[in-house]
Design an enzyme around this catalytic site. Structure first.
Site, PDB file in Angstrom:
ATOM      1  N   THR A  70      -7.648  15.906  19.215  1.00 34.54           N
ATOM      2  CA  THR A  70      -6.226  15.725  19.532  1.00 34.54           C
ATOM      3  C   THR A  70      -6.051  15.342  20.997  1.00 34.54           C
ATOM      4  O   THR A  70      -5.360  14.369  21.324  1.00 34.54           O
ATOM      5  CB  THR A  70      -5.457  17.033  19.213  1.00 34.54           C
ATOM      6  OG1 THR A  70      -5.605  17.291  17.814  1.00 34.54           O
ATOM      7  CG2 THR A  70      -3.988  16.914  19.573  1.00 34.54           C
ATOM      8  N   ASN A 149      -9.156  10.643   7.481  1.00 35.41           N
ATOM      9  CA  ASN A 149      -9.452  12.043   7.172  1.00 35.41           C
ATOM     10  C   ASN A 149      -8.942  12.488   5.804  1.00 35.41           C
ATOM     11  O   ASN A 149      -9.444  13.446   5.234  1.00 35.41           O
ATOM     12  CB  ASN A 149      -8.860  12.965   8.244  1.00 35.41           C
ATOM     13  CG  ASN A 149      -7.405  12.676   8.533  1.00 35.41           C
ATOM     14  OD1 ASN A 149      -7.039  11.539   8.834  1.00 35.41           O
ATOM     15  ND2 ASN A 149      -6.566  13.671   8.448  1.00 35.41           N
ATOM     16  N   GLN A 178     -13.706  11.602  12.186  1.00 33.48           N
ATOM     17  CA  GLN A 178     -14.266  11.813  10.848  1.00 33.48           C
ATOM     18  C   GLN A 178     -15.499  10.952  10.584  1.00 33.48           C
ATOM     19  O   GLN A 178     -16.107  11.075   9.521  1.00 33.48           O
ATOM     20  CB  GLN A 178     -13.211  11.532   9.772  1.00 33.48           C
ATOM     21  CG  GLN A 178     -12.039  12.500   9.787  1.00 33.48           C
ATOM     22  CD  GLN A 178     -12.401  13.908   9.331  1.00 33.48           C
ATOM     23  OE1 GLN A 178     -13.473  14.154   8.775  1.00 33.48           O
ATOM     24  NE2 GLN A 178     -11.508  14.849   9.567  1.00 33.48           N
ATOM     25  N   SER A 199     -14.775  14.789  18.055  1.00 30.46           N
ATOM     26  CA  SER A 199     -14.397  16.205  18.071  1.00 30.46           C
ATOM     27  C   SER A 199     -15.603  17.056  17.696  1.00 30.46           C
ATOM     28  O   SER A 199     -16.298  16.759  16.718  1.00 30.46           O
ATOM     29  CB  SER A 199     -13.262  16.414  17.063  1.00 30.46           C
ATOM     30  OG  SER A 199     -13.054  17.792  16.848  1.00 30.46           O
ATOM     31  N   GLY A 200     -15.836  18.137  18.448  1.00 29.15           N
ATOM     32  CA  GLY A 200     -17.025  18.960  18.229  1.00 29.15           C
ATOM     33  C   GLY A 200     -17.019  19.751  16.931  1.00 29.15           C
ATOM     34  O   GLY A 200     -18.047  19.884  16.266  1.00 29.15           O
ATOM     35  N   HIS A 201     -15.843  20.265  16.532  1.00 26.24           N
ATOM     36  CA  HIS A 201     -15.862  21.193  15.389  1.00 26.24           C
ATOM     37  C   HIS A 201     -16.046  20.496  14.046  1.00 26.24           C
ATOM     38  O   HIS A 201     -16.243  21.154  13.026  1.00 26.24           O
ATOM     39  CB  HIS A 201     -14.626  22.098  15.386  1.00 26.24           C
ATOM     40  CG  HIS A 201     -13.338  21.453  14.987  1.00 26.24           C
ATOM     41  ND1 HIS A 201     -12.834  21.550  13.720  1.00 26.24           N
ATOM     42  CD2 HIS A 201     -12.446  20.724  15.686  1.00 26.24           C
ATOM     43  CE1 HIS A 201     -11.670  20.916  13.661  1.00 26.24           C
ATOM     44  NE2 HIS A 201     -11.419  20.399  14.839  1.00 26.24           N
ATOM     45  N   THR A 237     -11.239  23.509  35.397  1.00 22.61           N
ATOM     46  CA  THR A 237     -12.645  23.874  35.568  1.00 22.61           C
ATOM     47  C   THR A 237     -13.423  23.442  34.324  1.00 22.61           C
ATOM     48  O   THR A 237     -13.028  23.750  33.205  1.00 22.61           O
ATOM     49  CB  THR A 237     -12.773  25.400  35.787  1.00 22.61           C
ATOM     50  OG1 THR A 237     -12.028  25.721  36.961  1.00 22.61           O
ATOM     51  CG2 THR A 237     -14.222  25.831  35.951  1.00 22.61           C
ATOM     52  N   CYS A 323      -5.370  19.650   8.150  1.00 18.11           N
ATOM     53  CA  CYS A 323      -4.776  19.931   9.462  1.00 18.11           C
ATOM     54  C   CYS A 323      -3.294  20.204   9.307  1.00 18.11           C
ATOM     55  O   CYS A 323      -2.715  20.976  10.030  1.00 18.11           O
ATOM     56  CB  CYS A 323      -4.936  18.769  10.427  1.00 18.11           C
ATOM     57  SG  CYS A 323      -6.373  17.792  10.161  1.00 18.11           S
TER      58      CYS A 323
HETATM   59  C1  LIG Z   1      -9.104  11.714  12.090  1.00 18.93           C
HETATM   60  C2  LIG Z   1      -8.813  12.886  12.954  1.00 18.93           C
HETATM   61  N1  LIG Z   1      -8.434  12.695  14.225  1.00 18.93           N
HETATM   62  C3  LIG Z   1      -8.170  13.725  15.052  1.00 18.93           C
HETATM   63  C4  LIG Z   1      -8.272  15.034  14.629  1.00 18.93           C
HETATM   64  C5  LIG Z   1      -7.976  16.144  15.582  1.00 18.93           C
HETATM   65  O1  LIG Z   1      -9.162  16.741  16.047  1.00 18.93           O
HETATM   66  P1  LIG Z   1      -9.159  18.214  16.672  1.00 18.93           P
HETATM   67  O2  LIG Z   1      -8.979  19.179  15.545  1.00 18.93           O
HETATM   68  O3  LIG Z   1     -10.494  18.332  17.341  1.00 18.93           O
HETATM   69  O4  LIG Z   1      -8.030  18.273  17.650  1.00 18.93           O
HETATM   70  C6  LIG Z   1      -8.645  15.299  13.297  1.00 18.93           C
HETATM   71  C7  LIG Z   1      -8.728  16.673  12.802  1.00 18.93           C
HETATM   72  O5  LIG Z   1      -8.657  16.938  11.635  1.00 18.93           O
HETATM   73  C8  LIG Z   1      -8.931  14.185  12.444  1.00 18.93           C
HETATM   74  O6  LIG Z   1      -9.308  14.364  11.177  1.00 18.93           O
END
Ligand SMILES: Cc1ncc(COP(=O)(O)O)c(C=O)c1O
Length: 380
Positions: A70, A149, A178, A199-201, A237, A323
């Site tokens: 994000t 996604n 994704q 994105s790491g997660h 930081t 999400c």
């Molecule tokens: C295509 C896409 N972009 C951005 C994001 C946002 O990533 P984050 O959860 O790391 O903020 C997501 C999260 O589901 C996603 O699927």
């Protein structure tokens, strides 16, 4: 339980968690400090930056660590739009982007920017010709996701990049949240993006970690101001441990991508064949899409009912966009794809991951068959 919700988030690798704890214990110093411990922490950070830059085929100075997809998307969009305001205020994106892109666009519209939202076809794909037609002299940014996604559609990035670079001065930003680790994505001169979000997660790293990387030295307006960290673009930081483990997760995802890809293809085939054999099921993801995302719907059956019933039998899946799945609105992606209204409220996403096994896929296929047949009132 079988966890098929890897596009919402993934389980962090043990190695990632252990490294995170160890780095916080040993290298907790501020990497900007000039004492010995600060220098050591900075050394680790520099190595992590070199690693992510190498993976994406760019330079260390072109990488900005962020708090996730994000923030990376927001920084790319606001940062590039604002720093190029003197060139123009037109932006191109698609109707099926993640809310972290679409909401940023809506905010820019309120500030007098003009945004073109490209439509998609029934497979969720944008046409290169539509990008070409939308480009204007004052277009400063084109932001298009790699893999969607909600249903896995893959956009033709190489062709789009060529058109953008040949016909405009616009920057080409790609949300690869994704796709990284699932499909190849890296900088590739004029035939690739100028800027990539990760994105790491989503790759077995930690929530709250991410990257915005550039092909060339970025000129963008900071969105978080303060001490001037991250090349003056993202103050605060720097989170050494988070960034080091992001680099670790990226390295694993990158090294193993091709191996897992073959499995996803095999598993998708099996799951789709099972679904197509059941009454009133529509598979929304296509063969051309990313194989780890399988989105489907059962006619006139609400998604929540199906999800709960599958969970009751040990299969965890989600609505098409986890999400925002707590919001009850119809998905903007499925609307853009003009999905038949009898199916649109029941769309369910299964997202496979690197921890998925053959046994799980076989069991998931059995559960799908039992649950859908039961819910549709037929005898098992
Ligand atoms: C295509 C896409 N972009 C951005 C994001 C946002 O990533 P984050 O959860 O790391 O903020 C997501 C999260 O589901 C996603 O699927």
């Amino acid at each position: 339980m079988i966890y098929f919700d890897n596009s919402a988030t993934t389980q962090p690798f043990d190695d990632v968690l252990q490294a995170f704890v160890k780095i916080n214990q040993q290298y907790y110093a501020n990497p900007a400090s000039i004492h010995e411990r600060g220098v050591e922490a900075n050394h680790l950070l520099t190595r992590a930056r070199e690693q992510v830059a190498t993976i994406l085929r760019t330079e260390s100075a072109h990488t900005i660590f962020t708090s996730g997809g994000t923030e990376s998307n927001n920084l790319a969009i606001f940062g590039l739009a604002q720093s190029n305001e003197h060139v123009g205020k037109h932006i191109i994106t698609t109707a099926i982007e993640h809310p972290s892109v679409l909401e940023a666009m809506h905010n820019l519209e309120k500030d007098g920017y003009s945004v073109t939202y490209l439509p998609v076809n029934a497979a969720g794909e944008v046409s290169v010709a539509s990008v070409q037609q939308a480009l204007r002299k004052d277009t400063v940014l084109v932001s298009i996701m790699h893999v969607n996604n909600e249903m896995g559609a893959v956009q033709p990035l190489t062709e789009i990049a060529k058109v953008v670079h040949e016909q405009s001065r616009a920057h080409f930003h790609v949300d690869a949240v994704q796709s990284f680790g699932k499909l190849p994505i890296y900088f590739n001169g004029e035939a690739g993006p100028d800027c990539i979000t990760i994105s790491g997660h989503k790759i077995h790293g930690l929530k709250g970690t991410g990257l915005l990387a550039f092909r060339k030295r970025p000129l963008l307006t900071a969105q978080i101001v303060g001490g001037g960290q991250e090349f003056g673009v993202r103050s605060g930081t720097v989170a050494v441990a988070q960034n080091v483990v992001l680099a670790k997760a990226m390295r694993i995802a990158f090294d193993e991508q091709a191996t897992h890809f073959a499995n996803y293809i095999k598993w998708r085939h099996k799951l789709v064949a099972t679904l197509l054999d059941l009454p009133d099921v529509k598979v929304i993801s296509t063969k051309k899409g990313a194989p780890h995302i399988i989105t489907f719907a059962v006619k006139e059956l609400r998604g929540e009912i199906l999800i709960n019933a599958l969970q009751g039998k040990g299969l965890i899946v989600s609505t098409s966009s986890a999400c925002s799945s707590k919001q009850q609105q119809t998905s903007h992606v499925l609307e853009a794809m003009k999905i038949d209204p009898r199916y649109i409220k029941g769309v369910v996403r299964m997202s496979l991951g690197v921890l998925t096994t053959d046994k799980e896929v076989t069991e998931a296929a059995r559960i799908l068959r039992t649950v859908i047949t039961q819910l549709k009132g037929a005898s098992v």
